[in-house]
Design an enzyme around this catalytic site. Structure first.
Site, short mmCIF file in Angstrom:
data_model
loop_
_atom_site.label_atom_id
_atom_site.label_comp_id
_atom_site.label_asym_id
_atom_site.label_seq_id
_atom_site.Cartn_x
_atom_site.Cartn_y
_atom_site.Cartn_z
N GLY A 442 0.94 -1.77 0.23
CA GLY A 442 -0.29 -0.44 -0.19
C GLY A 442 0.88 1.25 0.39
N SER A 443 2.06 1.64 0.76
CA SER A 443 2.56 2.43 0.85
C SER A 443 3.58 2.71 0.57
CB SER A 443 2.89 2.92 2.51
OG SER A 443 3.43 2.11 3.39
N ARG A 525 10.86 3.17 15.41
CA ARG A 525 9.86 3.19 14.71
C ARG A 525 8.09 3.34 16.19
NH1 ARG A 525 5.31 5.04 11.22
NH2 ARG A 525 4.44 2.89 10.58
N HIS A 704 10.95 -4.06 6.87
CA HIS A 704 12.06 -3.39 8.13
C HIS A 704 13.60 -3.73 8.31
CE1 HIS A 704 8.14 -4.62 9.03
NE2 HIS A 704 7.97 -3.44 9.96
#
EC number: 2.1.1.14
Length: 764
Positions: A442-443, A525, A704
């Site tokens: 999505g991003s 994060r 990540h």
């Protein structure tokens, strides 16, 4: 005299100083000494924040993760990093994220100079991620207490009444993963002498109390693990310090007698979740042990009812005297630092809240009341009662129309028009996708330009038209890059979204938002959970304009991107005055409206992320069914009003879900994308014994880590997947969204991913 203490403090800093320092260090813009100095400054400030407590946690600060800290403390390093030279901190980051600082790498093992990062998963039922310890039959443990002793020396120099915090041996083994066929518990015999050595080392350093965290005690333990507790603490009972075994996040239930019988000096229990168990625990505890009650909620941000707490605790204080301690229910790692930083938060809502510093103030008020009587804190109790009363009576909290809509929910809302096999045929004809279709989650990267435009817009220095033009330009960039890469199903990149939950919360009635309410999710994060304070409704469409603009730029299918109701719930600070299931159904109805509006606008691939579905599971399997029933129902209500041709995707990341695979199948999403890259496809073992009926995208690119996967690596992972899932039902995708990565990393990684899909198609 009742003691007051804390189990842990947020480590990121009130202004996310640790986050920015870490990212600067990893880029090579900050030196190792500067990073360590920043850590020392944060520790000093946080200890100052806890002034007035009888005991303060030391060792709760971490540069990445407390479980990873425990692995280094115990000398349990993965074999792939054991041979590297240089500073220990760089090796630490290699395990955490695959590599350390730019320019400091002294090896070229794989993936462009990195190593495989440690597997990451959720810390019990929180949104915090820990690095999973790795074990084999040959694992050995050796003590390295240098970092803990360094922090202890700093605390003593500052005059802090220090209580070192470590993860207990049984929980440490339980949280780890055997990388071979060995039994983790067989390692306990090797592990305990190292713990004894550590505790004796702390005793020589002048420590009186050590907090030893064993939250695994609030889960269901079989006889072997129960015996492990008896063995461990029998062997540790002669160490030179007093042990406070800390449990949290749940109820002891059948483990209460076991916990009370451990030969330790004290026991901490989560009295927010296990208040009903305290009465029986008092009878089990004996006459010499300290009982620490977690009476302030360390997981949520609502003010405590201080009068009600005192009504309950005062009789216990009379019974136990100095053997009663009080504290937050768990470490305050899970809440923001300081409510006083909030200058724009809605005044009514702000008056109902308490962040970490305010929770410590509440603790001090309770401690003073127990020591000196309620008259000593009369004004504080009156102020607290006024805030609670205002919240309870606020018309902004309760919306009769929303409650009526939830009451009208029926079984038909959660049903698709046709079964999956019929839908799949129609979707294949409509979408015309190749075998092994490629997509992303999505991003795309949140560039400096995107962040600057958002910041300028929020500050009023950029008008709305200019901001929208800037976001459209970024969306077009994402679309063009995907077309060049050759992806099959595109996304708009989410340039306009600050966070996958906050973005939606900002457009729903019943939510409020902080400026600085950050909490750590993993490493650097941080997330800023929105505050769900009232009944939820959707005043207007939230995503349709952006998605339809993106679709207008391409002939390829464009995925609409939504966050599902369970994830919005689990990643919010949720109101505590009604069942979570009721709030989730309200969210489901609101997001359902958005799904139907997207379909009406011509969007026929819609992803509804439920990344946090597994995270919300109760810690005891006996309580799972109730949660899964309403969680799955909420997703189905959200997703299942569309026509057969509309393909519904969902995404789950960093969650062990093999044991709830039937419930995931019950969600009836057409495509599910999951994380499997760090776990080397181990999550797909669930599909060996369960015939999952729909399509699956096993994430093959670990987003990540800055490491770039090779084409062959992706091909190999997908071949492993095809051994368990029919190839015709497999998708190729990253394991999560790409917002945290840089375009310079994303382009080559996705290039390799698309190339791997072509290889797979050619060999099919």
């Amino acid at each position: 005299m009742t003691m007051i203490h804390n189990l842990g403090f947020p480590r990121i800093g009130a202004k996310r100083e640790l986050k920015f320092a870490l990212e600067s260090y990893w880029k090579g813009d900050m030196s190792r000494d500067e990073l360590k100095a920043l850590g020392a400054q944060l520790r000093q400030r946080h200890w100052e924040n806890q002034a007035g407590l009888d005991l303060v946690a030391v060792g709760d600060f971490s540069f990445y993760d407390q479980v990873l800290d425990a692995s280094f403390l115990l000398g349990n390093l993965p074999e792939r990093v054991q041979g590297f030279q240089g500073d220990e901190l760089d090796n630490y980051f290699r395990v955490a994220r695959g590599r350390s600082a730019k320019g400091l790498e002294d090896h070229s093992a794989c993936c462009g100079g990195g190593v495989a990062a440690g597997e990451m998963t959720k810390w019990f039922d929180t949104n915090y991620h820990y690095i999973v310890p790795e074990f084999t039959a040959d694992t050995q443990f050796t003590l390295d207490a240098s970092r803990l002793l360094e922090q202890l020396a700093e605390a003593k120099a500052q005059g802090v009444k220090a209580k070192p915090v470590i993860i207990g041996p049984v929980t440490y083994l339980a949280l780890g993963k055997a990388k071979d066929e060995s039994n983790k518990l067989a390692l306990l015999e090797r592990l305990l002498p190292v713990y004894a050595q550590l505790l004796d080392t702390l005793a020589k350093a002048g420590v009186e109390w050590v907090q030893i965290d064993e939250p695994i005690l609030v889960t269901e333990l079989d006889a072997e693990w129960q015996q492990a507790f008896k063995t461990a603490y029998q062997q540790l009972k002669s160490v030179g310090v007093k042990l406070l075994v800390a449990t949290y996040f749940g109820e002891l239930l059948e483990n209460a007698a076991l916990a009370a019988s451990l030969p330790v000096a004290g026991l901490h229990v989560d009295a927010i979740n296990d208040r009903d168990g305290v009465e029986s625990l008092l009878k089990l505890l004996g006459d010499d042990k300290v009982l620490s009650l977690g009476v302030i909620n360390g997981r949520n941000i609502w003010k405590a009812d201080l009068t009600a707490v005192l009504d309950w605790v005062e009789p216990i204080a009379k019974q136990l005297g100095e053997r009663l301690w009080i504290a937050p229910s768990c470490s305050l790692l899970h809440v923001p630092v300081d409510l006083n930083s909030e200058q724009k938060l809605d005044a009514d809502v702000k008056s109902w809240l308490a962040f970490a510093l305010q929770k410590l103030d509440e603790l001090r008020v309770l401690g003073k009341a127990l020591r000196e009587g309620r008259d000593a804190v009369k004004a504080e109790l009156a102020e607290n009662l006024a805030a609670l009363t205002a919240r309870r009576n606020s018309p902004r909290v309760n919306n009769p129309a929303v409650k009526a809509a939830v009451a009208r929910i029926n079984a038909e809302l959660g049903k698709r028009k046709s079964v999956y096999a019929q839908r799949a045929s129609k979707q294949a004809e409509f979408l015309k996708l190749p075998a092994f279709p490629t997509t992303t989650i999505g991003s795309f990267p949140q560039t400096t330009e995107i962040r600057r435009a958002r910041s300028e817009f929020k500050a009023g220095r950029l008008d709305e038209a200019s901001y929208q033009n800037a976001m459209r330009a970024e969306i077009e960039r994402s679309v063009r890059e995907q077309e060049k890469l050759g992806l099959d199903v595109l996304v708009h990149g989410e340039a306009e979204r600050n966070d996958m939950v906050e973005y939606f919360g900002e457009q729903l009635d019943g939510y409020a938002f902080s400026q600085f309410g950050w909490v750590q999710s993993y490493g650097s994060r941080c997330v800023k959970p929105p505050i769900l304070f009232g009944d939820i409704s959707r005043p207007q469409a939230m995503t349709v304009e952006w998605i339809t603009y993106a679709q207008s730029l391409t002939q390829k299918p464009m995925k609409g991107m939504l966050t599902g109701p369970v994830t919005i719930l689990n990643w919010s600070f949720v109101r505590d005055d009604q069942p979570r299931s009721a709030s989730c159904l309200q969210l489901a109805l609101a997001i359902r409206e958005e799904v139907l509006d997207l379909e009406k606008a011509g969007v026929h691939v819609i992803q509804i992320d439920e990344a946090a579905l597994r995270e919300g599971l109760p810690l005891r399997k006996s309580q799972w069914k109730s949660y899964l029933d309403w969680a799955v129902e909420s997703f189905r209500i959200t997703a299942n009003g569309v026509g057969d041709e509309t393909q519904i995707h969902t995404h789950m990341c960093y969650s062990e879900f093999n044991d709830i695979i039937a419930s995931i199948a019950g969600m009836d999403a057409d495509v599910i994308t999951i994380e499997t890259s760090r776990s080397d496809m181990e999550l797909l073992e669930a599909f060996e014994n369960f015939q999952y009926p729909n399509e699956i995208g096993p994430g093959v690119y670990d987003i990540h880590s800055p490491n770039i996967p090779t084409e062959q690596h992706i091909v190999d992972l997908m071949k492993k997947a095809a051994e368990r899932v029919p190839a015709e039902r497999l998708w190729v995708n990253p394991d999560c969204g790409l917002k945290t990565r840089q375009w310079a990393e994303v382009i080559p990684a996705l290039t390799n991913m698309v190339a791997a899909a072509k290889v797979l198609r050619a060999s099919a």
